[in-house]
Write a protein that holds these residues in place. Structure first.
Motif, PDB file in Angstrom:
ATOM      1  N   ARG A  33      -7.505   6.294  -0.015  1.00  0.00           N
ATOM      2  CA  ARG A  33      -6.780   5.025   0.102  1.00  0.00           C
ATOM      3  C   ARG A  33      -6.078   4.925   1.452  1.00  0.00           C
ATOM      4  O   ARG A  33      -6.064   3.874   2.094  1.00  0.00           O
ATOM      5  CB  ARG A  33      -5.766   4.902  -1.041  1.00  0.00           C
ATOM      6  CG  ARG A  33      -5.106   3.534  -1.124  1.00  0.00           C
ATOM      7  CD  ARG A  33      -4.550   3.292  -2.505  1.00  0.00           C
ATOM      8  NE  ARG A  33      -4.150   1.909  -2.664  1.00  0.00           N
ATOM      9  CZ  ARG A  33      -3.963   1.307  -3.821  1.00  0.00           C
ATOM     10  NH1 ARG A  33      -4.153   1.981  -4.957  1.00  0.00           N
ATOM     11  NH2 ARG A  33      -3.598   0.042  -3.901  1.00  0.00           N
ATOM     12  N   THR A  76      -8.643   4.307   4.137  1.00  0.00           N
ATOM     13  CA  THR A  76      -9.162   2.946   4.074  1.00  0.00           C
ATOM     14  C   THR A  76      -8.364   1.996   4.958  1.00  0.00           C
ATOM     15  O   THR A  76      -8.911   1.044   5.532  1.00  0.00           O
ATOM     16  CB  THR A  76      -9.161   2.446   2.614  1.00  0.00           C
ATOM     17  OG1 THR A  76     -10.033   3.271   1.840  1.00  0.00           O
ATOM     18  CG2 THR A  76      -9.635   1.000   2.518  1.00  0.00           C
ATOM     19  N   GLU A  85       0.824  -1.205   0.000  1.00  0.00           N
ATOM     20  CA  GLU A  85       0.000   0.000   0.000  1.00  0.00           C
ATOM     21  C   GLU A  85       0.858   1.254   0.000  1.00  0.00           C
ATOM     22  O   GLU A  85       0.517   2.255  -0.634  1.00  0.00           O
ATOM     23  CB  GLU A  85      -0.935   0.004   1.214  1.00  0.00           C
ATOM     24  CG  GLU A  85      -2.183  -0.828   1.039  1.00  0.00           C
ATOM     25  CD  GLU A  85      -3.066  -0.286  -0.080  1.00  0.00           C
ATOM     26  OE1 GLU A  85      -3.445   0.896  -0.042  1.00  0.00           O
ATOM     27  OE2 GLU A  85      -3.344  -1.057  -1.013  1.00  0.00           O
ATOM     28  N   GLU A 108      -7.811  10.104  -4.458  1.00  0.00           N
ATOM     29  CA  GLU A 108      -7.490   8.683  -4.331  1.00  0.00           C
ATOM     30  C   GLU A 108      -6.445   8.447  -3.239  1.00  0.00           C
ATOM     31  O   GLU A 108      -6.539   7.478  -2.476  1.00  0.00           O
ATOM     32  CB  GLU A 108      -6.992   8.127  -5.663  1.00  0.00           C
ATOM     33  CG  GLU A 108      -6.762   6.626  -5.634  1.00  0.00           C
ATOM     34  CD  GLU A 108      -6.367   6.049  -6.977  1.00  0.00           C
ATOM     35  OE1 GLU A 108      -6.017   4.851  -7.017  1.00  0.00           O
ATOM     36  OE2 GLU A 108      -6.384   6.794  -7.980  1.00  0.00           O
TER      37      GLU A 108
END
Length: 225
Positions: free
Chosen positions: A147, A150, A114, A143
């Motif tokens: 992200r 998240t 990630e 994004e």
């Protein structure tokens, strides 16, 4: 119906998931000020600019309407929703309450994979800032932050922040591009990645608070207080 002025929007001909991609680009155009409140936009005119049929544009506009970004003007087209300064202040206040803490909580959960993806997005943000491509800047920025959030493991919070970010207006970005200062702001995303790699949640929370502070000052085109 002819569009009010030229919009710096890309073509989506021969690309998959057109509805979603069109919605993302139009959202970025609204947030950055490429599409202004009070101006009418037709599905046919936007479709011609994108090089696609009007159907996915209408579908994208429906999605944006559900998010409160545009309103339908019967037999005329779509108008970007007007937000007051008070609305934008409240949106920023809520984001300040949510995002720095959630971002800090995400740090120990960000995997190496990630982090690589986040670094790629950070680089894309810097490149878009350097090129003055505000729509790409807004979309890569969106994004990146969603992200990262998240990773904290709270999908409800991610959806709330996504809606709040969509309602933010950053009309000062063009001036920052002209002055060359947008690249400096974009570099903060690179710094965030470095802090994540170092596991420094405390400094990341502080940087995120500062970063969001730009939203209602220089990014919004508001004069210094």
């Amino acid at each position: 119906m002819a569009e009010p002025r030229h919009l710096a929007l890309p073509s989506f001909a021969r690309r998959p998931s057109v509805r979603e991609e069109v919605a993302n680009v139009l959202r970025g155009a609204i947030v950055s000020g490429e599409m202004r409140p009070g101006e009418l936009y037709s599905a046919a005119g936007l479709a011609e600019r994108f090089g696609i049929s009007a159907t996915p544009v209408r579908e994208a506009m429906l999605d944006l309407g559900q998010q409160g970004l545009v309103e339908v003007v019967r037999n005329k087209g779509y108008r970007v929703t007007v937000l007051s300064e008070a609305d934008l202040d409240q949106i920023t206040q809520i984001r300040q309450l949510l995002e720095p803490t959630a971002t800090a909580e995400a740090v120990p959960h960000v995997t190496d994979e990630e982090l690589v993806a986040l670094r790629g997005l950070a680089a894309a943000i810097v490149d878009a800032a350097a090129e003055g491509d505000l729509v790409s800047y807004i979309n890569a920025d969106r994004e990146f932050h969603l992200r990262l959030l998240t990773a904290a493991g709270n999908p409800r919070l991610v959806r709330i922040v996504a809606d709040l970010r969509a309602q933010t207006r950053l009309y000062g970005l063009s001036a920052l591009v002209a002055s060359g200062r947008l690249v400096d702001s974009a570099q903060e995303h690179v710094e965030m990645c470095d802090l994540i790699a170092a596991g420094d949640a405390k400094k990341l929370k502080k940087l995120m608070t500062t970063h969001l502070g730009h939203t209602r000052r220089e990014w919004a085109g508001r004069p210094p207080e």
